[in-house]
Design a protein around this motif. Sequence first.
Motif, PDB file in Angstrom:
ATOM      1  N   SER A 122      29.081  48.126  41.705  1.00  0.00           N
ATOM      2  CA  SER A 122      28.151  49.191  42.056  1.00  0.00           C
ATOM      3  C   SER A 122      27.973  50.090  40.848  1.00  0.00           C
ATOM      4  O   SER A 122      28.825  50.175  39.961  1.00  0.00           O
ATOM      5  CB  SER A 122      28.690  49.994  43.235  1.00  0.00           C
ATOM      6  N   LEU A 123      26.821  50.718  40.812  1.00  0.00           N
ATOM      7  CA  LEU A 123      26.490  51.564  39.678  1.00  0.00           C
ATOM      8  C   LEU A 123      25.804  52.796  40.241  1.00  0.00           C
ATOM      9  O   LEU A 123      24.796  52.696  40.933  1.00  0.00           O
ATOM     10  CB  LEU A 123      25.546  50.792  38.742  1.00  0.00           C
ATOM     11  N   ASP A 124      26.378  53.973  39.946  1.00  0.00           N
ATOM     12  CA  ASP A 124      25.788  55.218  40.437  1.00  0.00           C
ATOM     13  C   ASP A 124      25.038  55.910  39.317  1.00  0.00           C
ATOM     14  O   ASP A 124      25.140  55.524  38.154  1.00  0.00           O
ATOM     15  CB  ASP A 124      26.884  56.155  40.965  1.00  0.00           C
ATOM     16  N   GLU A 125      24.323  56.937  39.684  1.00  0.00           N
ATOM     17  CA  GLU A 125      23.630  57.737  38.671  1.00  0.00           C
ATOM     18  C   GLU A 125      24.629  58.226  37.639  1.00  0.00           C
ATOM     19  O   GLU A 125      25.683  58.754  37.985  1.00  0.00           O
ATOM     20  CB  GLU A 125      22.974  58.954  39.343  1.00  0.00           C
ATOM     21  N   GLY A 126      24.300  58.090  36.379  1.00  0.00           N
ATOM     22  CA  GLY A 126      25.169  58.596  35.324  1.00  0.00           C
ATOM     23  C   GLY A 126      26.367  57.723  35.019  1.00  0.00           C
ATOM     24  O   GLY A 126      27.183  58.047  34.171  1.00  0.00           O
ATOM     25  N   ASP A 127      26.463  56.608  35.708  1.00  0.00           N
ATOM     26  CA  ASP A 127      27.577  55.691  35.461  1.00  0.00           C
ATOM     27  C   ASP A 127      27.314  54.847  34.219  1.00  0.00           C
ATOM     28  O   ASP A 127      26.184  54.429  33.976  1.00  0.00           O
ATOM     29  CB  ASP A 127      27.677  54.703  36.635  1.00  0.00           C
ATOM     30  N   VAL A 128      28.373  54.586  33.459  1.00  0.00           N
ATOM     31  CA  VAL A 128      28.291  53.511  32.486  1.00  0.00           C
ATOM     32  C   VAL A 128      29.368  52.516  32.865  1.00  0.00           C
ATOM     33  O   VAL A 128      30.555  52.821  32.806  1.00  0.00           O
ATOM     34  CB  VAL A 128      28.516  53.998  31.038  1.00  0.00           C
ATOM     35  N   LEU A 129      28.939  51.356  33.322  1.00  0.00           N
ATOM     36  CA  LEU A 129      29.905  50.343  33.710  1.00  0.00           C
ATOM     37  C   LEU A 129      30.092  49.399  32.529  1.00  0.00           C
ATOM     38  O   LEU A 129      29.160  48.734  32.099  1.00  0.00           O
ATOM     39  CB  LEU A 129      29.388  49.564  34.936  1.00  0.00           C
ATOM     40  N   GLY A 130      31.283  49.385  31.983  1.00  0.00           N
ATOM     41  CA  GLY A 130      31.561  48.486  30.867  1.00  0.00           C
ATOM     42  C   GLY A 130      31.975  47.128  31.407  1.00  0.00           C
ATOM     43  O   GLY A 130      32.706  47.050  32.383  1.00  0.00           O
ATOM     44  N   LEU A 131      31.494  46.072  30.779  1.00  0.00           N
ATOM     45  CA  LEU A 131      31.985  44.741  31.127  1.00  0.00           C
ATOM     46  C   LEU A 131      32.854  44.271  29.977  1.00  0.00           C
ATOM     47  O   LEU A 131      32.375  44.089  28.867  1.00  0.00           O
ATOM     48  CB  LEU A 131      30.832  43.751  31.341  1.00  0.00           C
ATOM     49  N   ALA A 132      34.139  44.130  30.255  1.00  0.00           N
ATOM     50  CA  ALA A 132      35.046  43.722  29.194  1.00  0.00           C
ATOM     51  C   ALA A 132      35.577  42.332  29.496  1.00  0.00           C
ATOM     52  O   ALA A 132      35.871  42.011  30.638  1.00  0.00           O
ATOM     53  CB  ALA A 132      36.201  44.714  29.091  1.00  0.00           C
ATOM     54  N   GLY A 133      35.642  41.538  28.473  1.00  0.00           N
ATOM     55  CA  GLY A 133      36.151  40.188  28.641  1.00  0.00           C
ATOM     56  C   GLY A 133      35.956  39.472  27.342  1.00  0.00           C
ATOM     57  O   GLY A 133      35.219  39.937  26.476  1.00  0.00           O
ATOM     58  N   LEU A 134      36.615  38.349  27.195  1.00  0.00           N
ATOM     59  CA  LEU A 134      36.444  37.599  25.962  1.00  0.00           C
ATOM     60  C   LEU A 134      35.117  36.878  26.011  1.00  0.00           C
ATOM     61  O   LEU A 134      34.497  36.764  27.059  1.00  0.00           O
ATOM     62  CB  LEU A 134      37.582  36.603  25.812  1.00  0.00           C
ATOM     63  N   LEU A 135      34.709  36.405  24.852  1.00  0.00           N
ATOM     64  CA  LEU A 135      33.466  35.656  24.811  1.00  0.00           C
ATOM     65  C   LEU A 135      33.592  34.466  25.755  1.00  0.00           C
ATOM     66  O   LEU A 135      34.617  33.827  25.814  1.00  0.00           O
ATOM     67  CB  LEU A 135      33.195  35.161  23.395  1.00  0.00           C
ATOM     68  N   ARG A 168      35.178  53.698  25.064  1.00  0.00           N
ATOM     69  CA  ARG A 168      34.608  54.970  24.625  1.00  0.00           C
ATOM     70  C   ARG A 168      33.311  55.296  25.328  1.00  0.00           C
ATOM     71  O   ARG A 168      32.957  56.452  25.449  1.00  0.00           O
ATOM     72  CB  ARG A 168      34.381  54.924  23.114  1.00  0.00           C
ATOM     73  N   CYS A 169      32.572  54.297  25.756  1.00  0.00           N
ATOM     74  CA  CYS A 169      31.269  54.549  26.358  1.00  0.00           C
ATOM     75  C   CYS A 169      31.310  54.611  27.874  1.00  0.00           C
ATOM     76  O   CYS A 169      30.473  55.247  28.494  1.00  0.00           O
ATOM     77  CB  CYS A 169      30.286  53.442  25.977  1.00  0.00           C
ATOM     78  N   SER A 170      32.267  53.900  28.483  1.00  0.00           N
ATOM     79  CA  SER A 170      32.128  53.623  29.907  1.00  0.00           C
ATOM     80  C   SER A 170      32.819  54.655  30.776  1.00  0.00           C
ATOM     81  O   SER A 170      33.800  55.287  30.374  1.00  0.00           O
ATOM     82  CB  SER A 170      32.714  52.248  30.228  1.00  0.00           C
ATOM     83  N   THR A 171      32.287  54.804  32.007  1.00  0.00           N
ATOM     84  CA  THR A 171      33.004  55.585  33.007  1.00  0.00           C
ATOM     85  C   THR A 171      33.917  54.673  33.809  1.00  0.00           C
ATOM     86  O   THR A 171      34.911  55.104  34.360  1.00  0.00           O
ATOM     87  CB  THR A 171      32.014  56.272  33.960  1.00  0.00           C
ATOM     88  N   ARG A 172      33.530  53.408  33.914  1.00  0.00           N
ATOM     89  CA  ARG A 172      34.386  52.418  34.559  1.00  0.00           C
ATOM     90  C   ARG A 172      34.282  51.115  33.792  1.00  0.00           C
ATOM     91  O   ARG A 172      33.278  50.873  33.134  1.00  0.00           O
ATOM     92  CB  ARG A 172      33.942  52.176  36.022  1.00  0.00           C
ATOM     93  N   VAL A 173      35.298  50.296  33.918  1.00  0.00           N
ATOM     94  CA  VAL A 173      35.268  49.023  33.193  1.00  0.00           C
ATOM     95  C   VAL A 173      35.571  47.879  34.162  1.00  0.00           C
ATOM     96  O   VAL A 173      36.563  47.924  34.881  1.00  0.00           O
ATOM     97  CB  VAL A 173      36.305  48.999  32.047  1.00  0.00           C
ATOM     98  N   ALA A 174      34.674  46.904  34.197  1.00  0.00           N
ATOM     99  CA  ALA A 174      34.957  45.688  34.966  1.00  0.00           C
ATOM    100  C   ALA A 174      35.523  44.667  33.991  1.00  0.00           C
ATOM    101  O   ALA A 174      34.971  44.457  32.920  1.00  0.00           O
ATOM    102  CB  ALA A 174      33.689  45.157  35.608  1.00  0.00           C
ATOM    103  N   ILE A 234      37.869  40.058  37.480  1.00  0.00           N
ATOM    104  CA  ILE A 234      39.246  40.118  37.985  1.00  0.00           C
ATOM    105  C   ILE A 234      39.722  41.527  38.265  1.00  0.00           C
ATOM    106  O   ILE A 234      40.698  41.713  38.961  1.00  0.00           O
ATOM    107  CB  ILE A 234      40.246  39.421  37.023  1.00  0.00           C
ATOM    108  N   ALA A 235      39.068  42.554  37.736  1.00  0.00           N
ATOM    109  CA  ALA A 235      39.558  43.906  38.009  1.00  0.00           C
ATOM    110  C   ALA A 235      38.491  44.912  37.653  1.00  0.00           C
ATOM    111  O   ALA A 235      37.532  44.604  36.952  1.00  0.00           O
ATOM    112  CB  ALA A 235      40.822  44.193  37.192  1.00  0.00           C
ATOM    113  N   GLU A 236      38.666  46.117  38.189  1.00  0.00           N
ATOM    114  CA  GLU A 236      37.810  47.201  37.761  1.00  0.00           C
ATOM    115  C   GLU A 236      38.721  48.380  37.438  1.00  0.00           C
ATOM    116  O   GLU A 236      39.558  48.774  38.239  1.00  0.00           O
ATOM    117  CB  GLU A 236      36.803  47.541  38.863  1.00  0.00           C
ATOM    118  N   LEU A 237      38.590  48.934  36.227  1.00  0.00           N
ATOM    119  CA  LEU A 237      39.463  50.016  35.798  1.00  0.00           C
ATOM    120  C   LEU A 237      38.644  51.292  35.686  1.00  0.00           C
ATOM    121  O   LEU A 237      37.470  51.260  35.338  1.00  0.00           O
ATOM    122  CB  LEU A 237      40.072  49.703  34.432  1.00  0.00           C
ATOM    123  N   SER A 238      39.279  52.423  36.000  1.00  0.00           N
ATOM    124  CA  SER A 238      38.571  53.685  35.777  1.00  0.00           C
ATOM    125  C   SER A 238      39.579  54.760  35.405  1.00  0.00           C
ATOM    126  O   SER A 238      40.789  54.574  35.525  1.00  0.00           O
ATOM    127  CB  SER A 238      37.782  54.082  37.028  1.00  0.00           C
TER     128      SER A 238
END
Lengths: 334, 340, 516
Positions: free
Chosen positions: C296-309, C481-487, C495-499
């Motif tokens: 999910s993505l709310d107003e003002g959210d930056v959802l980072g997607l982290a993972g290896l290539l 540095r950019c995200s409010t949450r990281v998937a 596998i996870a969502e961090l905030s």
Amino acid sequence: MKARNLPILVTLALFLIMFGGGSLAFIGFFSVQNFLNLFIDNSYLLILAVGMTFVIVSGGIDLSVGSVLALSTMVSSSLLAKSHLSPVLVIPIVLAMGTALGLFMGYLIQTFNLPPFIITLAGLYLARGLCYVVSIDTIAITNEFWKGAAHATVNLIGNNFVSPSVFIAVAVVLAGLFVMRYTRFGRNVYAIGGNEQSAVLMGLPVNHTKIAIYALSGFCSALAGIVFTFYTLSGYALHGKGMELDAIATVVIGGTLLTGGVGNLLGTVLGGLVYGIIQVLIVFQGTLNSWWTRIVIGFLVFVFCLLQRIFETGKSAALARERAKQAPKAQASS
Amino acid sequence: MLAWKRLSRSKIIWPLITLGILMLFNLFFTPNFFRIEMLEGHLFGNLIDILKNGAPIMILAIGLTLVIATHGIDISVGSVVAISAGVVAMLIGGDLAGNPKYPIAFAMGAALVACIAAGMWNGMLVSWIGMQPIIATLILFVAGRGIAMVTTNAMVIWLYAKPFALLGQGYLFGLPFSLYIVAFLLLATYLVTRRTAVGMFIEAVGINPKATRFAGINARGILFWCYAFSGLCAGVSGLVVCSTVMSADGNNAGNLAELDAILAVVLGGTSLNGGRFFLLGSMVGALIIQTLTTTIYAFNVAPEIAQVVKALVVYAVSLLQSETFRARVAGMFARREVAA
Amino acid sequence: MAGEEAWGMSESTPILEMRKINKHFPGVKALSDVDFRLFPGEVHAIMGQNGAGKSTLVKVLTGVYKQDSGEMLLEDRPIRPDSPLAAQKLGISTVYQEINLCPNLSVAENIFVGRQPLSLGRIDWGQLNRRAVEALKRLNVSVDVTQMLSSYSIAIQQMVAIVRVLDVSSRILILDEPTSSLDEAEVEQLFKVIRKLRDDGLAILFITHFLDQTYRISDRITILKNGEFVGEYRTETLPKLDLIARMLGKELSEFSFAMAGEDRKKESQKAGQDARSLLAVKDLGLRGAIAPFSLSLDEGDVLGLAGLLGSGRTEMARLIFGIDSANQGEILVKGRKTNIKAPRSAMLAGMGFCSEDRKSEGIFAELTVRENIVLALQGRKGTFRYIPKKKQLEIADELIKSLAIKTPGANNEAGQLSGGNQQKLMLARWLATNPIILILDEPTRGIDVGAKLEIMELILNLSRQGMGVIFISSEFEEVIRCSTRVAVLKDKVKIAELSGEQMSESNIMHTIAGGR
């Protein structure tokens, strides 16, 4: 490996079905001679298609082949009938002329980085126009050697025969097969068709190879022109009109990718046989006019291109799946 | 000076110079080349002939310009010209008294519908099935002439319905009627491409089809309609050709026309690699080809030999457009200066 | 040597020395008095921003360009290669970023094409295949060499490319961005090969954008900046932050983004109460591409997607934007179920997407900057509701100004812009459409550090204005540095969502390492 041969198998199946279908439908269709006739009637097309296969596998196109064929019928008949030169001289002169034309186009394409489509298209005009420079009218050939070649037959098993032209075509195909498979030149053709820029960076002689490919196609066109005069015993500026497309269609039906890099001369031979049998079927059928050949060929080209598309998309999907599987595997193996 | 700079950078300058040189040549070597006479209220002369005879190629080139701008090619247009001529001739019929079998407008409409359908077939193969354009249109190139011949039963049909002759032979306000068709199509195409976003989208597709799709633009639709439009243009061209000679010859109608039209587009500055397109340039390109032919005729050379000259011109123009060639020539001059 | 911390007397003598190399192009001084040394048995990385002169230097070395002045000594003998082929003959072998092999030939043939073993004038395929197997075995790679190259992974292809360029006479191996399209396992596989070759005594020149990899593989680093030589260092004596500072020519305190990370964590904690939902994805998935995921993505959210290539980040983005069509799940935009079956429908729903592959999926090199900017907006308005040229210019000029895109003018060709500015151009295209959701796939890849900072700052500003952003980057540091949450993604599974405080580089790595 198997996937690579799939298009050829499809062409082979198609040919067998057509030959089988014709044999069931028409009395007198099924005979060894009828099969041999396919070669007899299409030997010049096969020769053209061999050159065209090299060009297309390298990722290019040669639209000039039909016109160069016509020019070579004009020049040979003119030299024989008007200049009374000996065939011993005429044949090398004509072959050299075709090769030179191809060399010229290849040089322009490669050296100045011009599109083959446009350059060989202009070559089509040029050669056709030069025909009229030689003569506007038909020139009949009365040379004894030519007449001999035109009427000679060679008996094979039983009462079945082929013409000398067939031997020329078969020799060209065999030589082509050898060159494509067993020489560096032949392999460079594939490399260029696969990725030309890579071929340059791999240090392959791309310039020379590409120029040579068009020269080879010019040579084949000229040879096909000579063989063509064995049938017609004449030179005429309208000979071989539209034959560049027959050659391209033959190559495509033979499973060669027009995008370059993939193709096989055996496929081209099968493509030529399929092309021939369509004509025979329409003759046997009797009521359809011969222009149906064009429609059927167009349809076949469509089917083959469609198959290639499906094959391509299927392959890239399979590759993606393979990659997904391979990544962890590669880790384990190292 | 500034105007010249802008002009010299614009693509249209090269075809214009080529045309200018041809005209200049004629000015000196072809007597009466520029003479225009008024006969029975119609204008006559070499220049009018060039425009009139060039019309079918100009019409084809309009459609092809858009197709080539998408990094495509349509080599089936010559065959589609034959289909158009065949259909219209069959429907009008060869009645010697000139009574059409079906109304002429209906016959023309039907021919155009058939040609648009042919164009849509090409468009479908290219846009939805994803075939290479040269292959996709090769199919109709091969089959199209067969279809035309089967339509006319492989016979040449002669037409006697007078009103139909207007398209290719008629005059309006002193000028050949076919020119108005060219002008109308050109203007309509210009407005649709340049006064809407169509032109930009066509160029975008030609430069980078994937990025076009990713930018939320229906790239497939654009491709599809470009080919359909090319079919329409081929149809119109076929009507003009058929009307000019008042006959439909499936074997010769539009023969090699695709080559002339493609040449016209390329001479006009539109690259075969797609991207920027120049409708006016294509028109100039078509005129170059036609002027060349007319010039050669004026010298009483057999018309067939004109092809040799045409080929040489293509080589010359291709070389001029080649950066490698220009760099080489420049290099040669530079070296000579050093030597001097 | 000129470097401040110049590495004194070496235990061996350099195999290659480039001295005072100068090269200029019309209007640009690409290299001025650059020195470079290469030692046998070492991996030497050249570092620098875009435009620092790395690739020009390599091209001089490989004979693509000729230097204006300066000399090159190979084992104390002056050399002047005039083509890559000539360089190859001197023993300087290069493997380029885009693998320069032929996908339609077999692995074995790719290694030997152009110098196939002949017997009786014909190619000896048996010998060719045997020799290919042996050559690959030296690098501990065992594959079926008769298979077509295209049936193997990029990493294997990379190694085939290395085997091809290496032969007995090779003394220098240049690897130009070899890892840019490899996943982590593949990178490690490649590094093993590189270490083996290094231990065999080869001198290896390694070019990469990845800082981490530089530290993992290189023994020595040369830094260039604006075509000038900054210094040559032993890798272990050069802290990472020093390296960045020297590449940028800036002091560390100037990194404004260093602070941003702290702000984000606070913002991340504040958010979540009254923000409106922009995007909700439920069980969206495509067999073979990515396992069903929700986010999910709310107003003002930056959802980072982290993972290896290859972990499924791009696949996720493509599915949301409708480039690939999902075979299950649903997408809700602003709470309303939306059928997204193509990029077009995603755009109409208010989304924008900047692809990771700028060149082939983003920029129209021959169109003007203006056209590149208004294209999506025009697409959104519809083909026949044309934006007049004047209005187009206004829109373009405004975005060029607000994003600080460096271009001579709005009517210049986009292809002439640098990588970073092209990236901004793609952002400008989507900002012109005023999207509510922006998906950015690797917007910071392959661009210089300065442009990276600007883009990251831009992301922060956009989210503060209420836009929802999905941000993908290979550099976990940037994601945090950019995200409010990281998937966190691994092997095509979310596998996870961090905030909040959970967001840290080590946490992400542990999550990935820990498995599903």
